[in-house]
Design a protein around this motif. Structure first.
Motif, short mmCIF file in Angstrom:
data_model
loop_
_atom_site.label_atom_id
_atom_site.label_comp_id
_atom_site.label_asym_id
_atom_site.label_seq_id
_atom_site.Cartn_x
_atom_site.Cartn_y
_atom_site.Cartn_z
N VAL A 39 0.82 -1.22 0.00
CA VAL A 39 0.00 0.00 0.00
C VAL A 39 0.86 1.27 0.00
N PRO A 40 1.84 1.43 0.90
CA PRO A 40 2.64 2.66 0.85
C PRO A 40 3.38 2.84 -0.47
N LEU A 41 3.87 1.75 -1.04
CA LEU A 41 4.56 1.84 -2.32
C LEU A 41 3.61 2.30 -3.42
N LEU A 43 0.94 4.13 -2.97
CA LEU A 43 0.63 5.55 -2.73
C LEU A 43 1.73 6.46 -3.25
N VAL A 44 2.97 6.04 -3.09
CA VAL A 44 4.09 6.84 -3.61
C VAL A 44 4.04 6.87 -5.14
N MET A 45 3.79 5.72 -5.74
CA MET A 45 3.81 5.65 -7.20
C MET A 45 2.66 6.42 -7.84
N THR A 46 1.53 6.54 -7.18
CA THR A 46 0.39 7.27 -7.75
C THR A 46 0.47 8.77 -7.49
N GLY A 47 1.33 9.21 -6.61
CA GLY A 47 1.46 10.63 -6.33
C GLY A 47 0.61 11.11 -5.16
N VAL A 48 -0.06 10.20 -4.49
CA VAL A 48 -0.89 10.59 -3.35
C VAL A 48 -0.03 11.14 -2.22
N VAL A 49 1.15 10.58 -2.06
CA VAL A 49 2.03 11.05 -0.98
C VAL A 49 2.46 12.49 -1.23
N ASP A 50 2.81 12.82 -2.48
CA ASP A 50 3.18 14.21 -2.81
C ASP A 50 2.02 15.15 -2.52
N TRP A 51 0.82 14.74 -2.91
CA TRP A 51 -0.36 15.57 -2.65
C TRP A 51 -0.57 15.76 -1.16
#
Length: 150
Positions: A39-41, A43-51
């Motif tokens: 899941v965290p990986l 989220l990083v790949m989709t750009g949710v973490v940046d948002w």
């Protein structure tokens, strides 16, 4: 940049734990751990973490949350004042009914409600059925108790 590194490290650690769990022949648990670890990986790949990082560290976003909180607070306070100012619920309902009666001429009937009645008389209650004999009421209960040997 730091958030992506942390999420990738968490994913790697979770996959390592999943591998150890699979080595112990607990494959179902290992599959669940691997799913959570990915899941965290993702989220990083989709750009949710940046948002999310942009939202958390943006003063404009926090100001927007403050404005939303203020509007919610004003709404709650006005509802509380409105409820306190009108007395009890029965008093408010009686006041609304009294205001409605003044709009209609005395003795007049409202079309959808049937014939009118004088304001001083209460509405007639429907006739109550006489109660059945107590033996009839308890016969089912007695049968159930006998069935269970009580």
């Amino acid at each position: 940049m730091v958030a992506e590194t942390v999420c990738t490290a968490v994913a790697a650690a979770g996959l390592g734990i999943a591998a150890i769990t699979a080595y112990r022949r607990r494959f179902l648990a290992a599959a669940r751990i691997a799913a959570y670890a990915l899941v965290p990986l993702g989220l990083v790949m989709t750009g949710v973490v940046d948002w999310a990082v942009d939202v958390v560290f943006s003063p404009g976003v926090w100001a927007g949350f403050g404005v939303l909180g203020l509007s919610w607070l004003i709404f709650v306070v006005t509802r509380a004042v409105e409820r306190r100012g009108g007395g009890t619920r029965k008093e408010r309902r009686a006041a609304r009914r009294a205001a409605g009666r003044e709009a209609v001429a005395p003795g007049a009937s409202e079309p959808a409600l049937g014939p009118g009645r004088p304001t001083g008389q209460p509405a007639a209650r429907p006739a109550r059925k006489p109660a059945a004999a107590p033996a009839d009421d308890f016969s089912d209960i007695e049968a159930i108790l006998k069935k269970h040997g009580i």
